[in-house]
Scaffold this active site. Structure first.
Site, mmCIF file in Angstrom:
data_model
loop_
_atom_site.group_PDB
_atom_site.id
_atom_site.type_symbol
_atom_site.label_atom_id
_atom_site.label_comp_id
_atom_site.label_asym_id
_atom_site.label_seq_id
_atom_site.Cartn_x
_atom_site.Cartn_y
_atom_site.Cartn_z
ATOM 1 N N GLU A 1 64.296 24.125 34.188
ATOM 2 C CA GLU A 1 63.436 24.978 35.150
ATOM 3 C C GLU A 1 63.238 24.445 36.474
ATOM 4 O O GLU A 1 63.032 25.002 37.475
ATOM 5 C CB GLU A 1 62.219 24.995 34.569
ATOM 6 C CG GLU A 1 61.965 25.641 32.999
ATOM 7 C CD GLU A 1 62.328 24.521 31.743
ATOM 8 O OE1 GLU A 1 63.262 23.577 32.189
ATOM 9 O OE2 GLU A 1 61.621 24.874 30.777
ATOM 10 N N SER B 1 98.009 12.298 5.815
ATOM 11 C CA SER B 1 97.240 13.286 6.279
ATOM 12 C C SER B 1 97.409 13.529 7.890
ATOM 13 O O SER B 1 96.881 14.381 8.491
ATOM 14 C CB SER B 1 95.635 13.052 6.160
ATOM 15 O OG SER B 1 95.089 12.099 6.799
ATOM 16 N N LEU C 1 88.746 6.710 16.522
ATOM 17 C CA LEU C 1 87.470 7.431 16.473
ATOM 18 C C LEU C 1 87.053 7.606 17.925
ATOM 19 O O LEU C 1 85.686 7.650 18.247
ATOM 20 C CB LEU C 1 86.504 7.055 15.710
ATOM 21 C CG LEU C 1 86.973 6.927 14.095
ATOM 22 C CD1 LEU C 1 85.727 6.304 13.508
ATOM 23 C CD2 LEU C 1 87.188 8.189 13.710
ATOM 24 N N THR D 1 85.809 11.563 -0.252
ATOM 25 C CA THR D 1 85.079 11.080 -1.077
ATOM 26 C C THR D 1 83.499 10.781 -0.305
ATOM 27 O O THR D 1 82.434 10.988 -1.031
ATOM 28 C CB THR D 1 85.709 9.726 -1.752
ATOM 29 O OG1 THR D 1 87.044 9.852 -2.064
ATOM 30 C CG2 THR D 1 84.857 8.845 -2.523
ATOM 31 N N CYS E 1 58.264 22.727 28.808
ATOM 32 C CA CYS E 1 57.772 21.639 28.148
ATOM 33 C C CYS E 1 56.281 21.579 28.858
ATOM 34 O O CYS E 1 56.075 21.935 29.726
ATOM 35 C CB CYS E 1 58.437 20.137 28.357
ATOM 36 S SG CYS E 1 58.664 19.733 30.044
ATOM 37 N N ARG F 1 89.588 10.453 23.517
ATOM 38 C CA ARG F 1 90.457 10.159 24.534
ATOM 39 C C ARG F 1 91.107 11.428 25.223
ATOM 40 O O ARG F 1 91.180 11.257 26.380
ATOM 41 C CB ARG F 1 91.665 9.401 23.985
ATOM 42 C CG ARG F 1 91.354 8.279 23.048
ATOM 43 C CD ARG F 1 92.366 7.528 22.438
ATOM 44 N NE ARG F 1 92.975 8.197 21.383
ATOM 45 C CZ ARG F 1 92.586 8.286 20.103
ATOM 46 N NH1 ARG F 1 91.600 7.783 19.745
ATOM 47 N NH2 ARG F 1 93.148 9.022 19.130
HETATM 48 N N1 LIG Z 1 92.625 15.869 6.451
HETATM 49 C C1 LIG Z 1 91.552 15.122 6.955
HETATM 50 O O1 LIG Z 1 90.746 15.904 7.998
HETATM 51 C C2 LIG Z 1 91.430 13.748 6.609
HETATM 52 C C3 LIG Z 1 90.332 13.205 7.359
HETATM 53 C C4 LIG Z 1 89.929 11.588 6.950
HETATM 54 C C5 LIG Z 1 90.904 11.217 5.811
HETATM 55 N N2 LIG Z 1 91.666 11.975 5.293
HETATM 56 C C6 LIG Z 1 92.501 11.063 4.267
HETATM 57 O O2 LIG Z 1 91.606 10.832 3.024
HETATM 58 C C7 LIG Z 1 92.184 9.796 2.506
HETATM 59 C C8 LIG Z 1 90.822 8.800 2.371
HETATM 60 O O3 LIG Z 1 89.732 9.441 1.655
HETATM 61 P P1 LIG Z 1 89.194 8.804 0.554
HETATM 62 O O4 LIG Z 1 88.401 9.429 -0.273
HETATM 63 O O5 LIG Z 1 90.026 7.828 -0.264
HETATM 64 O O6 LIG Z 1 88.288 7.867 1.349
HETATM 65 P P2 LIG Z 1 86.785 7.860 1.957
HETATM 66 O O7 LIG Z 1 85.835 9.297 1.846
HETATM 67 O O8 LIG Z 1 87.300 7.757 3.595
HETATM 68 O O9 LIG Z 1 85.778 6.771 1.940
HETATM 69 C C9 LIG Z 1 85.473 6.505 0.475
HETATM 70 C C10 LIG Z 1 84.568 5.380 0.186
HETATM 71 O O10 LIG Z 1 83.680 5.451 1.154
HETATM 72 C C11 LIG Z 1 82.560 4.671 0.750
HETATM 73 N N3 LIG Z 1 81.118 5.260 0.773
HETATM 74 C C12 LIG Z 1 80.038 4.899 1.570
HETATM 75 N N4 LIG Z 1 78.981 5.156 1.535
HETATM 76 C C13 LIG Z 1 79.277 6.353 0.511
HETATM 77 C C14 LIG Z 1 78.458 7.315 0.152
HETATM 78 N N5 LIG Z 1 77.208 7.604 0.452
HETATM 79 N N6 LIG Z 1 79.141 8.171 -0.723
HETATM 80 C C15 LIG Z 1 80.265 8.106 -1.252
HETATM 81 N N7 LIG Z 1 81.163 7.282 -0.740
HETATM 82 C C16 LIG Z 1 80.595 6.386 0.199
HETATM 83 C C17 LIG Z 1 82.825 4.443 -0.708
HETATM 84 O O11 LIG Z 1 82.896 2.891 -1.017
HETATM 85 P P3 LIG Z 1 81.898 2.048 -1.512
HETATM 86 O O12 LIG Z 1 81.265 2.721 -2.858
HETATM 87 O O13 LIG Z 1 82.386 0.760 -1.475
HETATM 88 O O14 LIG Z 1 81.102 2.316 -0.319
HETATM 89 C C18 LIG Z 1 83.883 5.229 -1.067
HETATM 90 O O15 LIG Z 1 84.987 4.588 -1.954
HETATM 91 C C19 LIG Z 1 93.255 9.168 3.335
HETATM 92 O O16 LIG Z 1 94.399 9.698 2.749
HETATM 93 C C20 LIG Z 1 93.046 9.968 4.688
HETATM 94 O O17 LIG Z 1 94.215 9.844 5.213
HETATM 95 C C21 LIG Z 1 92.116 13.128 5.664
#
Ligand SMILES: NC(=O)c1ccc[n+]([C@@H]2O[C@H](COP(=O)([O-])OP(=O)(O)OC[C@H]3O[C@@H](n4cnc5c(N)ncnc54)[C@H](OP(=O)(O)O)[C@@H]3O)[C@@H](O)[C@H]2O)c1
Length: 332
Positions: free
Chosen positions: A54, A171, A207, A267, A76, A210
């Site tokens: 504004e 991936s 991350l 995960t 505000c 860039r």
């Molecule tokens: N296509 C895509 O967009 C993409 C993006 C990213 C990754 N990827 C692929 O995905 C694969 C990796 O994925 P991933 O599932 O193995 O690993 P992830 O999801 O990156 O990591 C899993 C880990 O995160 C930790 N974590 C911390 N806080 C958590 C919470 N609140 N809830 C759940 N887990 C938590 C856990 O270990 P703790 O229990 O020890 O904390 C768990 O084992 C790779 O192959 C990668 O290349 C693909």
């Protein structure tokens, strides 16, 4: 609020986007001053401590007597680093103020509106789609103030059959260069970018923002969620979050982070989803088929169709050869 008013309000939403990279933890806001159908000036909020939208529009207009001010967010009413915009509009002799959405932060929360009305200014509020778009535009600011944590977007790239990696874990890259460029822009706008420890170990992602134009003036905080201590703090250039996800997000908010871009993996994303901590899913669907492999969420299952988290708003658009789906799981 007439269709002409709505068109001016939509222009304020466009202007607001100019502050997308720099305005946080403040909201993005645009303002238009219009008299007799003619636009006198346009303004937007660029950065904290800088001019509000504004104030910029009033400065550029010079004389705004009798004008209508269009603003994306309620003006505000408090003295922050700059004086209250509601007072500035009154002092400038603005006759009418049309607002797209209220400001839910405790310092404003309707008080801007009251101040204008008390001074005899005609005030109108948008409803429907324009209001919804204005609220969505400031999802980060709203979540930060209403839920006390940053807004969380989970971004992933999946094949046509919903796989985020091959069965062997490969991936990079499922999505196209165009999609990855867009993700770099999102990083330039995010307060923090986060991954689970599995992705950090396997992909060692940089991350950083860039591939963006203009180049990023600041980089997001890089956060790895690692309860099990797999990541050596000495080798990770950023924040290692070892606690409960909700508490770690609240700690980020306490540092002024209003938005987190979660970049996997499946995960970690499932853990966040189960805890109700994902607000938006941004999924790039690439035109290839992978068969076996992890899905978009892994290690969690909906109890039933009726219990499945569902989008409250969904948009789709092509990005290069991919389709981007943006699903809002929660709007506040
Ligand atoms: N296509 C895509 O967009 C993409 C993006 C990213 C990754 N990827 C692929 O995905 C694969 C990796 O994925 P991933 O599932 O193995 O690993 P992830 O999801 O990156 O990591 C899993 C880990 O995160 C930790 N974590 C911390 N806080 C958590 C919470 N609140 N809830 C759940 N887990 C938590 C856990 O270990 P703790 O229990 O020890 O904390 C768990 O084992 C790779 O192959 C990668 O290349 C693909």
């Amino acid at each position: 609020v007439t269709p002409a008013d709505e068109a001016f309000l939509r222009r304020t939403l466009e202007l607001a986007e100019r502050g997308r990279r720099t305005a946080a933890p403040n909201p993005v806001v645009g303002c238009l001053l219009v008299r007799d159908g003619e636009v006198l000036a346009e303004g937007w909020h660029e950065r904290p401590g800088g001019e509000h939208a504004e104030a910029m529009a009033l400065r550029l207009a010079g004389d705004a007597r009798g004008a209508t001010a269009y603003v994306g967010l309620e003006p505000c009413s408090h003295h922050g680093r700059t004086p209250p915009c509601a007072d500035a509009l009154v002092a400038a002799g603005v006759a009418r103020v049309v607002i797209a959405a209220l400001d839910p932060s405790p310092k404003v929360d309707g008080k801007g509106l009251q101040r204008l009305r008390a001074a005899g200014v005609e005030v109108e509020m948008a409803a429907g789609e324009v209001e919804a778009a204005a609220r969505r535009q400031n999802a980060e600011f709203r979540t930060f103030h209403l839920l006390g944590r940053p807004h969380v977007t989970y971004k992933a790239a999946a094949s046509l059959d919903g796989r985020t990696a091959t069965a062997a874990g490969e991936s990079q890259w499922i999505s196209s260069p165009e999609s990855r460029r867009l993700v770099h822009e999102w990083r330039a706008c995010a307060g923090a970018v986060a991954v689970g420890s599995g992705t950090a170990v396997r992909d060692r992602p940089q991350l950083t923002a860039r591939d963006v134009d203009p180049p990023a003036q600041r980089q997001p905080l890089r956060v790895v969620f690692d309860r099990g201590g797999r990541i050596d703090r000495a080798t990770w250039d950023g924040v290692v979050a070892r606690g409960d996800a909700g508490e770690e997000l609240a700690a980020l908010a306490a540092r002024g982070v209003t938005s987190v871009l979660v970049e996997g993996g499946a995960t970690f994303a499932a853990g966040l989803l189960a805890a109700g901590l994902i607000d938006r899913v941004a999924l790039f669907v690439a035109p290839l088929v992978l068969g076996e492999g992890p899905g978009v969420f892994a290690g969690w299952a909906a109890g039933s169709l009726a219990d499945a988290p569902a989008a409250v708003h969904l948009e789709a658009r092509p990005v290069g050869p991919d389709i981007l789906l943006v699903a809002e799981l929660r709007e506040v």
